[in-house]
Design an enzyme around this catalytic site. Structure first.
Site, PDB file in Angstrom:
ATOM      1  N   GLU A 166      -7.732   2.954 -64.921  1.00 35.87           N
ATOM      2  CA  GLU A 166      -6.779   2.189 -65.719  1.00 35.87           C
ATOM      3  C   GLU A 166      -5.497   2.938 -66.084  1.00 35.87           C
ATOM      4  O   GLU A 166      -5.274   3.264 -67.269  1.00 35.87           O
ATOM      5  CB  GLU A 166      -7.470   1.656 -66.985  1.00 35.87           C
ATOM      6  CG  GLU A 166      -8.687   0.787 -66.682  1.00 35.87           C
ATOM      7  CD  GLU A 166      -9.349   0.201 -67.932  1.00 35.87           C
ATOM      8  OE1 GLU A 166      -8.946   0.542 -69.049  1.00 35.87           O
ATOM      9  OE2 GLU A 166     -10.282  -0.606 -67.774  1.00 35.87           O
ATOM     10  N   GLU A 359     -15.439  -2.560 -63.347  1.00 36.36           N
ATOM     11  CA  GLU A 359     -15.858  -2.835 -64.726  1.00 36.36           C
ATOM     12  C   GLU A 359     -15.692  -4.320 -65.006  1.00 36.36           C
ATOM     13  O   GLU A 359     -14.690  -4.922 -64.614  1.00 36.36           O
ATOM     14  CB  GLU A 359     -14.981  -2.111 -65.769  1.00 36.36           C
ATOM     15  CG  GLU A 359     -15.266  -0.665 -65.943  1.00 36.36           C
ATOM     16  CD  GLU A 359     -14.362  -0.017 -66.992  1.00 36.36           C
ATOM     17  OE1 GLU A 359     -13.928  -0.700 -67.946  1.00 36.36           O
ATOM     18  OE2 GLU A 359     -14.086   1.171 -66.837  1.00 36.36           O
TER      19      GLU A 359
HETATM   20  O1  IFM Z   1     -14.584   0.839 -72.854  1.00 40.45           O
HETATM   21  C1  IFM Z   1     -13.514   0.538 -72.044  1.00 40.45           C
HETATM   22  C2  IFM Z   1     -13.492   1.455 -70.830  1.00 40.45           C
HETATM   23  O2  IFM Z   1     -13.440   2.791 -71.186  1.00 40.45           O
HETATM   24  C3  IFM Z   1     -12.283   1.151 -69.971  1.00 40.45           C
HETATM   25  N1  IFM Z   1     -12.190  -0.236 -69.676  1.00 40.45           N
HETATM   26  C4  IFM Z   1     -12.317  -1.179 -70.746  1.00 40.45           C
HETATM   27  C5  IFM Z   1     -13.578  -0.887 -71.560  1.00 40.45           C
HETATM   28  C6  IFM Z   1     -13.714  -1.907 -72.700  1.00 40.45           C
HETATM   29  O3  IFM Z   1     -12.624  -1.854 -73.540  1.00 40.45           O
END
Ligand code: IFM
Length: 456
Positions: A166, A359
């Site tokens: 990210e 994710e």
């Molecule tokens: O917990 C975070 C993760 O570290 C990165 N992506 C989003 C998740 C939820 O906010």
């Protein structure tokens, strides 16, 4: 009827080092920017920090057993940079730091689970921050060295590598809003940080490939489909700006298109840049960033419904939460269809050859009832709808090859501390007991026999 996935499709779960490991002073680990930030009063809700977190550093055998019972074929975790290079400047790595990940990888393989390594999931050594951090170009060299050290050490057993998690969050929450470590509020620095994250990705890929023959290397971006609240021109313009800010600023350079012209102009208009000349951009950078990858990782949680305000400060963007929608404890709208949309966009607009959802998940606080069961039905519904969206995208030709649920465990949710629970497994942060939630058992069944679109 259950919808099944193509052979070889991976179902996994994901975590990150600072969010679960704890043990911040064990095994020679150095301090990271998140240690500093979370111990600065007022930065993290309730003064929470990752000193202990889930104590995964000591309890990893139990966590691998949970993964094994769940039946995942892959597990995505990140390497704490300050465990391996405590200040980031050492000429030789910290043997105890590498040994921890060595043991973890061996145990995963032993359990029949493919390890997926993320190199940077936000825990920068504090010493490197003190030397300028991501806004300073020298960080690129440091990241490449870290990538070299880790890929040499684990490359004989780890085939899948994600350079960054990210870039938007690293750059913007860390340097524009200051909501995340290192807590800087400076738009110019935020853009420089974004560039150096992307540049360091491009520079690290060939190094990882050289160390790991046959490696599959990618980067993970967080994407947020932007949708106008109405057909008005003002909403359309605000939506285009937001899409440029959060999605295209990262996607376009990764696909060799350079930084988007319309967003450069918006950055000038909004006071991020003095002129359209990007002060951090040097000859050859865009070619480096556009290095060939093996896959694109995407993290998807929700969409943004956008209304452009007639007045007020630029970018005159207002986020609205559709009243009829379900939303999570973060107030993020539950919108599986937008995952489908973004997967199709990557396929048709960018021509991506392999996509992995690295994710996807939701925060809900459901805990044990009197009988000890955790009926987190809303999480099951969320996962179900998003996995069905993945299935639909594959049916329509999108080259999606994996899905990682965020997260295996409830964990340290950054500025929200322990108040937001994303886990398939409940963690009692007093006793550190782990207890699978109903969604864990649902996910196990889905992994074993496909997704039932009507299941609860
Ligand atoms: O917990 C975070 C993760 O570290 C990165 N992506 C989003 C998740 C939820 O906010």
């Amino acid at each position: 009827m259950r919808l099944t996935f193509p052979p070889g499709f991976r179902f996994g779960t994901a975590t990150s080092s600072y969010q679960i490991e704890g043990a911040i002073e064990e095994g020679g680990r150095g301090p990271s920017i998140w240690d500093t930030f979370s111990h600065t009063p007022g930065k993290v809700l309730n003064g929470d920090h990752g000193d202990i977190a889930c104590d995964h550093y000591n309890r990893w055998p139990e966590d691998i057993a949970l993964l094994k019972t769940l039946g995942v074929s892959a597990y995505r975790f990140s390497i704490a940079w300050p465990r391996v290079l405590p200040t980031g400047l050492e000429s030789t790595p910290n043997p105890a730091g590498l040994a921890f990940y060595d043991r973890l990888v061996d145990a995963l393989l032993e359990a029949g689970i493919e390890p997926w390594v993320t190199l940077y999931h936000w825990d920068l050594p504090q010493t490197l921050q003190d030397q300028g951090g991501w806004p300073d170009r020298s960080i690129v060299e440091h990241f490449v060295r870290f990538s070299d050290v880790v890929s040499r050490a684990l490359g004989d057993r780890v085939g899948h590598w994600i350079t960054h998690n990210e870039p938007w969050v690293v750059a913007m929450l860390g340097h524009e809003t200051g909501a995340h470590a290192p807590g800087i509020v400076d738009k110019g620095k935020a853009l420089a940080a974004a560039h150096h994250v992307l540049l360091s990705h491009g520079a690290a890929v060939p190094v990882i490939r050289a160390n790991v023959p046959g490696a599959k290397v990618g980067i993970t971006v967080n994407l947020c489909p932007a949708v106008p609240a109405s057909p008005s021109d003002i909403d359309a313009e605000a939506t285009r700006r937001y899409d440029g800010y959060i999605n295209r600023w990262y996607l376009d350079p990764l696909y060799g298109r350079g930084y988007p012209e319309d967003r450069i102009a918006a950055h000038v208009e909004e006071g991020w840049l003095e002129s359209p000349e990007l002060p951090f951009l040097q000859d050859g950078d865009l070619e480096t960033i556009a290095v060939e990858r093996d896959f694109l990782g995407i993290n998807y949680y929700s969409r943004a419904v956008i209304r452009g305000a007639e007045d007020g400060n630029l970018p005159r963007t207002v986020f609205t939460l559709p009243k009829a929608s379900m939303h999570t404890d973060f107030d993020w709208e539950v919108q599986g269809n937008s995952l489908y949309d973004i997967l199709c966009r990557l396929h048709t607009d960018y021509g991506e050859k392999e996509i992995v959802v690295t994710e996807n998940g939701c925060a809900y606080s459901d805990g044990p009832d009197e009988s000890g069961c955790i009926a987190d039905t809303r999480r099951t519904v969320y996962l179900r709808d998003h996995i069905v969206a993945c299935h639909r995208a594959i049916e329509e030709g999108v080259p999606l090859t994996g899905y990682f649920a965020w997260s295996l465990l409830d964990n340290f949710e950054w500025a929200e501390g322990y108040s937001k629970r994303f886990g398939l497994v409940w963690v009692d942060f007093e006793t550190l007991e782990r207890r699978p939630k109903d969604s864990y058992f649902w996910y196990a069944k889905t992994i074993a026999s496909g997704v039932d679109p009507w299941s609860l």
